[in-house]
Design a protein around this motif. Structure first.
Motif, PDB file in Angstrom:
ATOM      1  N   LEU A  70     -13.357-103.846  24.361  1.00 38.48           N
ATOM      2  CA  LEU A  70     -13.826-103.573  25.720  1.00 38.48           C
ATOM      3  C   LEU A  70     -13.188-104.533  26.723  1.00 38.48           C
ATOM      4  O   LEU A  70     -12.838-104.132  27.836  1.00 38.48           O
ATOM      5  CB  LEU A  70     -15.352-103.688  25.777  1.00 38.48           C
ATOM      6  CG  LEU A  70     -15.998-103.372  27.120  1.00 38.48           C
ATOM      7  CD1 LEU A  70     -15.777-101.924  27.501  1.00 38.48           C
ATOM      8  CD2 LEU A  70     -17.493-103.681  27.095  1.00 38.48           C
ATOM      9  N   HIS A 117     -15.944 -96.936  25.769  1.00 42.49           N
ATOM     10  CA  HIS A 117     -16.162 -95.767  24.917  1.00 42.49           C
ATOM     11  C   HIS A 117     -17.584 -95.263  25.164  1.00 42.49           C
ATOM     12  O   HIS A 117     -18.537 -96.008  24.975  1.00 42.49           O
ATOM     13  CB  HIS A 117     -15.968 -96.235  23.473  1.00 42.49           C
ATOM     14  CG  HIS A 117     -16.132 -95.180  22.425  1.00 42.49           C
ATOM     15  ND1 HIS A 117     -15.688 -95.341  21.147  1.00 42.49           N
ATOM     16  CD2 HIS A 117     -16.707 -93.952  22.447  1.00 42.49           C
ATOM     17  CE1 HIS A 117     -15.966 -94.268  20.417  1.00 42.49           C
ATOM     18  NE2 HIS A 117     -16.592 -93.415  21.198  1.00 42.49           N
ATOM     19  N   ARG A 153     -26.052 -92.648  22.630  1.00 47.33           N
ATOM     20  CA  ARG A 153     -26.397 -93.943  22.024  1.00 47.33           C
ATOM     21  C   ARG A 153     -26.723 -95.005  23.051  1.00 47.33           C
ATOM     22  O   ARG A 153     -26.250 -96.137  22.979  1.00 47.33           O
ATOM     23  CB  ARG A 153     -25.291 -94.389  21.070  1.00 47.33           C
ATOM     24  CG  ARG A 153     -25.295 -93.475  19.856  1.00 47.33           C
ATOM     25  CD  ARG A 153     -24.147 -93.688  18.934  1.00 47.33           C
ATOM     26  NE  ARG A 153     -24.218 -94.954  18.225  1.00 47.33           N
ATOM     27  CZ  ARG A 153     -23.371 -95.273  17.243  1.00 47.33           C
ATOM     28  NH1 ARG A 153     -22.415 -94.431  16.889  1.00 47.33           N
ATOM     29  NH2 ARG A 153     -23.472 -96.413  16.624  1.00 47.33           N
ATOM     30  N   PHE A 189     -29.523 -97.564  24.714  1.00 48.79           N
ATOM     31  CA  PHE A 189     -30.571 -98.363  24.077  1.00 48.79           C
ATOM     32  C   PHE A 189     -31.925 -97.838  24.553  1.00 48.79           C
ATOM     33  O   PHE A 189     -32.374 -98.134  25.654  1.00 48.79           O
ATOM     34  CB  PHE A 189     -30.366 -99.845  24.381  1.00 48.79           C
ATOM     35  CG  PHE A 189     -29.032-100.331  23.908  1.00 48.79           C
ATOM     36  CD1 PHE A 189     -28.747-100.405  22.548  1.00 48.79           C
ATOM     37  CD2 PHE A 189     -28.024-100.647  24.811  1.00 48.79           C
ATOM     38  CE1 PHE A 189     -27.504-100.810  22.096  1.00 48.79           C
ATOM     39  CE2 PHE A 189     -26.775-101.063  24.377  1.00 48.79           C
ATOM     40  CZ  PHE A 189     -26.521-101.137  23.009  1.00 48.79           C
ATOM     41  N   LEU A 197     -34.849-100.005  25.905  1.00 46.99           N
ATOM     42  CA  LEU A 197     -34.626-100.848  27.076  1.00 46.99           C
ATOM     43  C   LEU A 197     -34.648 -99.986  28.336  1.00 46.99           C
ATOM     44  O   LEU A 197     -34.534 -98.765  28.271  1.00 46.99           O
ATOM     45  CB  LEU A 197     -33.276-101.570  26.947  1.00 46.99           C
ATOM     46  CG  LEU A 197     -33.089-102.384  25.667  1.00 46.99           C
ATOM     47  CD1 LEU A 197     -31.765-103.125  25.693  1.00 46.99           C
ATOM     48  CD2 LEU A 197     -34.229-103.379  25.485  1.00 46.99           C
ATOM     49  N   GLU A 248     -31.558-102.545  32.204  1.00 44.91           N
ATOM     50  CA  GLU A 248     -31.147-103.410  31.084  1.00 44.91           C
ATOM     51  C   GLU A 248     -29.955-102.805  30.333  1.00 44.91           C
ATOM     52  O   GLU A 248     -29.058-103.531  29.896  1.00 44.91           O
ATOM     53  CB  GLU A 248     -32.320-103.626  30.117  1.00 44.91           C
ATOM     54  CG  GLU A 248     -33.382-104.549  30.677  1.00 44.91           C
ATOM     55  CD  GLU A 248     -34.713-104.497  29.915  1.00 44.91           C
ATOM     56  OE1 GLU A 248     -35.471-105.461  30.014  1.00 44.91           O
ATOM     57  OE2 GLU A 248     -34.992-103.493  29.220  1.00 44.91           O
ATOM     58  N   LEU A 280     -26.231-104.502  29.945  1.00 39.92           N
ATOM     59  CA  LEU A 280     -25.524-104.668  28.675  1.00 39.92           C
ATOM     60  C   LEU A 280     -24.101-104.137  28.763  1.00 39.92           C
ATOM     61  O   LEU A 280     -23.197-104.634  28.101  1.00 39.92           O
ATOM     62  CB  LEU A 280     -26.285-103.982  27.545  1.00 39.92           C
ATOM     63  CG  LEU A 280     -27.343-104.884  26.904  1.00 39.92           C
ATOM     64  CD1 LEU A 280     -28.354-104.072  26.128  1.00 39.92           C
ATOM     65  CD2 LEU A 280     -26.680-105.923  25.995  1.00 39.92           C
ATOM     66  N   ALA A 321     -22.251-104.661  31.121  1.00 36.42           N
ATOM     67  CA  ALA A 321     -21.467-105.741  31.721  1.00 36.42           C
ATOM     68  C   ALA A 321     -21.590-107.017  30.900  1.00 36.42           C
ATOM     69  O   ALA A 321     -21.347-108.117  31.418  1.00 36.42           O
ATOM     70  CB  ALA A 321     -21.943-105.989  33.151  1.00 36.42           C
ATOM     71  N   TYR A 322     -21.941-106.873  29.629  1.00 40.29           N
ATOM     72  CA  TYR A 322     -22.162-108.043  28.768  1.00 40.29           C
ATOM     73  C   TYR A 322     -20.955-108.990  28.750  1.00 40.29           C
ATOM     74  O   TYR A 322     -21.114-110.202  28.726  1.00 40.29           O
ATOM     75  CB  TYR A 322     -22.467-107.549  27.345  1.00 40.29           C
ATOM     76  CG  TYR A 322     -22.664-108.635  26.319  1.00 40.29           C
ATOM     77  CD1 TYR A 322     -23.853-109.353  26.263  1.00 40.29           C
ATOM     78  CD2 TYR A 322     -21.658-108.948  25.402  1.00 40.29           C
ATOM     79  CE1 TYR A 322     -24.042-110.356  25.320  1.00 40.29           C
ATOM     80  CE2 TYR A 322     -21.840-109.953  24.454  1.00 40.29           C
ATOM     81  CZ  TYR A 322     -23.032-110.650  24.422  1.00 40.29           C
ATOM     82  OH  TYR A 322     -23.212-111.632  23.489  1.00 40.29           O
ATOM     83  N   ILE A 323     -19.747-108.416  28.780  1.00 37.42           N
ATOM     84  CA  ILE A 323     -18.553-109.265  28.671  1.00 37.42           C
ATOM     85  C   ILE A 323     -18.151-109.908  29.996  1.00 37.42           C
ATOM     86  O   ILE A 323     -17.241-110.717  30.031  1.00 37.42           O
ATOM     87  CB  ILE A 323     -17.332-108.465  28.158  1.00 37.42           C
ATOM     88  CG1 ILE A 323     -17.055-107.291  29.091  1.00 37.42           C
ATOM     89  CG2 ILE A 323     -17.544-107.989  26.728  1.00 37.42           C
ATOM     90  CD1 ILE A 323     -15.666-106.702  28.886  1.00 37.42           C
ATOM     91  N   MET A 324     -18.834-109.530  31.090  1.00 39.35           N
ATOM     92  CA  MET A 324     -18.406-110.029  32.406  1.00 39.35           C
ATOM     93  C   MET A 324     -19.125-111.337  32.725  1.00 39.35           C
ATOM     94  O   MET A 324     -20.332-111.442  32.546  1.00 39.35           O
ATOM     95  CB  MET A 324     -18.773-109.017  33.490  1.00 39.35           C
ATOM     96  CG  MET A 324     -18.389-107.599  33.158  1.00 39.35           C
ATOM     97  SD  MET A 324     -16.899-107.111  33.945  1.00 39.35           S
ATOM     98  CE  MET A 324     -17.294-107.432  35.636  1.00 39.35           C
ATOM     99  N   ARG A 337     -23.127 -97.076  31.982  1.00 37.29           N
ATOM    100  CA  ARG A 337     -23.067 -98.291  31.172  1.00 37.29           C
ATOM    101  C   ARG A 337     -21.616 -98.633  30.834  1.00 37.29           C
ATOM    102  O   ARG A 337     -21.199 -99.787  30.906  1.00 37.29           O
ATOM    103  CB  ARG A 337     -23.884 -98.055  29.895  1.00 37.29           C
ATOM    104  CG  ARG A 337     -24.076 -99.248  29.023  1.00 37.29           C
ATOM    105  CD  ARG A 337     -24.892 -98.908  27.791  1.00 37.29           C
ATOM    106  NE  ARG A 337     -24.217 -97.953  26.907  1.00 37.29           N
ATOM    107  CZ  ARG A 337     -24.677 -97.588  25.704  1.00 37.29           C
ATOM    108  NH1 ARG A 337     -25.833 -98.063  25.274  1.00 37.29           N
ATOM    109  NH2 ARG A 337     -24.014 -96.731  24.966  1.00 37.29           N
TER     110      ARG A 337
END
Ligand SMILES: Nc1ncnc2c1ncn2[C@@H]1O[C@H](COP(=O)(O)OP(=O)(O)O)[C@@H](O)[C@H]1O
Ligand SMILES: [Mg+2]
Lengths: 288, 236
Positions: B76, B82, B88, B90, B93, B97, B101, B103-106, B149
């Motif tokens: 990612l 993807h 899929r 969550f 949540l 939320e 997630l 943007a978890y890598i940001m 997302r």
């Protein structure tokens, strides 16, 4: 009232241990039956540190650090190679790790129970103690609540916490979000084991002796608590642990005292009959 | 050089040869459709590209980087998002939320806020429902959430696996027009679909997958007029 405080206090010990079971189950999808023995290792760590005439504070730090590392090492060496293996293989390995730790403790420290050291005690608070409330019960209860609040906030408010929730729900989707699943599983074992170390300390405030089997009974009771609360559910582990602690203390104070263990496990059976997912367990949604 | 280059890809599930040596390209700015019937291997292709499945042979290169050497969770951050089959999201949540997630890598909080605004502009319904638990959303809203997302990390390329699945024709049209908008705003799209007609209508080029092999490729508009395609995939 005193029984209630004692029960809540014992319950928070169970809750702390149950959190380890439930978090590992929720996130790594396995039952870590060696979890109770981490408590035992923590107790010996305190004993050894105190016997070097170091202060209880140092002993606490040593115990938490050692247990945290132990949890991470167990995960890495014993469970990670089995990622994707059958649940039965993982379960047998977990039981093996448990026996290994107990055996190791027996070889090093002997099978008999040993006092952890005379400096491991809390000061008396006469105002409370004269009413029958022990300092240990109060400290356990207050610290237990603080730890559970901190854990809840950690999971709710940090990125790592939400990654843990994501992994517990869908490992593949979490990976697509850029979450390193292995790292999250390691962190989960670390947190669970640190909680077990705290539980071990509070346990030693009530019974200040270390022995190789020390973790077995609190471990199995806490596992029962996790299942009663709904395995995988964090609030469930807290509720289940506190419930079992209170039930245990009230049983012990009643004419039923010799049936305490039977009562605890019957509670499990009754709750599972009424609500198979446990009190706060989620019904797993099957994908169509 | 194409943005995404797949060469001679072979994927096995145990003894089953699910992908039998396929090659395709996605150029920057394109919408590419990968169409095929149920079981043709479309999902397997996407899973292999984003590292959830390991191929037996072949190469996958994204902007010059060999993806087969990159762990799945780092793909990612190269700019490839993807949207998986079946959404899929969550379920337990909230909508918000789920988007966080994405943007978890940001690490840049301002950029995350910007991306959130971008997602809310395209999917105003997600904004209205941001505190709703995702499992209680309707199918169409769940698809929007899955797309939102994936857009939270401003990907360069969006891989989408059957976004039309289980949606009413009206919703499919809505989702596909959003895909077109996202594409116009600069995101490259690889769209996997059983709904060939819809996919071809927005795609630039297309590949047809049949039991693990690419049997046809070309311009999407030409394919829509191809008699074989019409018979086999467009139900005409
Ligand atoms: N995890 C798996 N294990 C074994 N076979 C699989 C697995 N996933 C898919 N397959 C098989 O691979 C083939 C392609 O499946 P898939 O990629 O899901 O196709 P599509 O997305 O086009 O419907 C099918 O024959 C399917 O049964
Ligand atoms: Mg598919």
């Amino acid at each position: 009232m005193i029984t209630l405080i004692d029960g809540l206090s014992l319950g928070s010990i169970y809750a702390l241990i149950a959190l380890g079971y439930t978090m590992v189950y929720g996130i790594a999808k396995m039952l870590n039956f060696a979890h109770g023995d981490v408590i035992m290792v923590g107790a010996y760590a305190i004993m050894v540190t105190l016997s070097c005439s170091l202060s209880p504070v140092v002993a606490i730090i040593v115990s938490v650090v050692l247990c945290t590392l132990l949890g991470m090492i167990i995960e890495k060496l014993a469970y990670r190679p089995l990622r994707g293996a059958s649940p039965l293989a993982v379960l047998i390995t977990a039981i093996g790790v448990s026996y290994f730790l107990q055996g190791l403790a027996q070889i090093i420290f002997g099978a008999e129970s040993k006092p952890v050291g005379s400096s491991w005690k809390l000061p008396a608070i006469p105002a409370l103690n004269k009413h029958g409330i022990t300092t240990a019960a109060l400290v356990t209860l207050i610290c237990g609540i603080i730890i559970m609040v901190v854990l809840t906030l950690f999971i709710k408010c940090t990125k790592t916490g939400s990654a843990m929730l994501a992994v517990s729900e869908d490992r593949g989707a979490a990976t697509l979000m850029g979450v390193n699943v292995n790292k999250i599983i390691t962190i989960t074992f670390a947190i669970g084991s640190a909680l077990a170390a705290f539980a071990g300390m509070f346990y030693l405030l009530q019974i200040p002796n270390a022995e190789p089997m020390l973790g077995a009974m609190p471990g199995i009771t806490a596992f029962t608590a996790a299942v009663i609360g709904g395995i995988g559910s964090i609030p469930g582990a807290m509720v289940g642990g506190i419930l079992l602690g209170v039930v245990e203390k009230f049983c012990l104070a009643s004419p039923l005292s010799s049936y305490t263990v039977a009562v605890k496990f019957s509670l499990l059976i009754i709750i599972l009959l009424v609500k198979p997912t446990g009190l706060l367990g989620k019904v797993s949604r099957e994908k169509v | 050089m194409a943005m995404l280059e797949v060469r001679d890809l072979q994927v096995y599930y145990g003894m089953i040869n699910a992908i039998k040596g396929i090659s395709f390209d996605v150029n920057e700015g394109e919408i590419i459709a990968l169409i095929g019937a149920n079981g043709a291997g479309k999902t397997t292709v996407l899973h292999t590209v984003t590292g959830l499945v390991t191929p037996k042979t072949g190469s996958i290169t994204f902007n010059g980087v060999n993806l087969l050497k990159i762990p799945a969770h780092q793909i990612l951050s190269l700019g490839m998002a993807h949207v998986p089959e079946g959404r899929r999201i969550f379920q337990r949540l909230t909508v918000y939320e789920n988007l966080k997630l994405g943007a978890y890598i940001m690490n840049d909080k301002k950029q995350v806020e910007k991306n959130l605004d971008y997602v809310y502009t395209h999917f105003p319904r997600l904004k209205e429902r941001k505190n709703q638990v995702a499992g209680t959303l309707s199918g169409g809203e769940q698809q929007m959430l899955a797309m939102g997302r994936a857009l939270m990390s401003n990907p360069k390329i969006l891989l989408m696996d059957e976004p039309s699945m289980g949606l009413s024709p009206l919703l499919v049209t809505e989702i596909f027009s959003i895909i077109q908008e996202i594409s116009k705003e600069g995101t490259t799209v690889l769209l996997v679909e059983q709904n060939a007609k819809k996919a071809l209508s927005i795609a630039d080029r297309a590949y047809v997958l049949e039991t693990g092999s690419i049997v046809l490729e070309g311009d999407a508009k030409e394919m829509m007029n191809n008699d074989d395609i019409k018979k086999a995939y467009l139900g005409e």
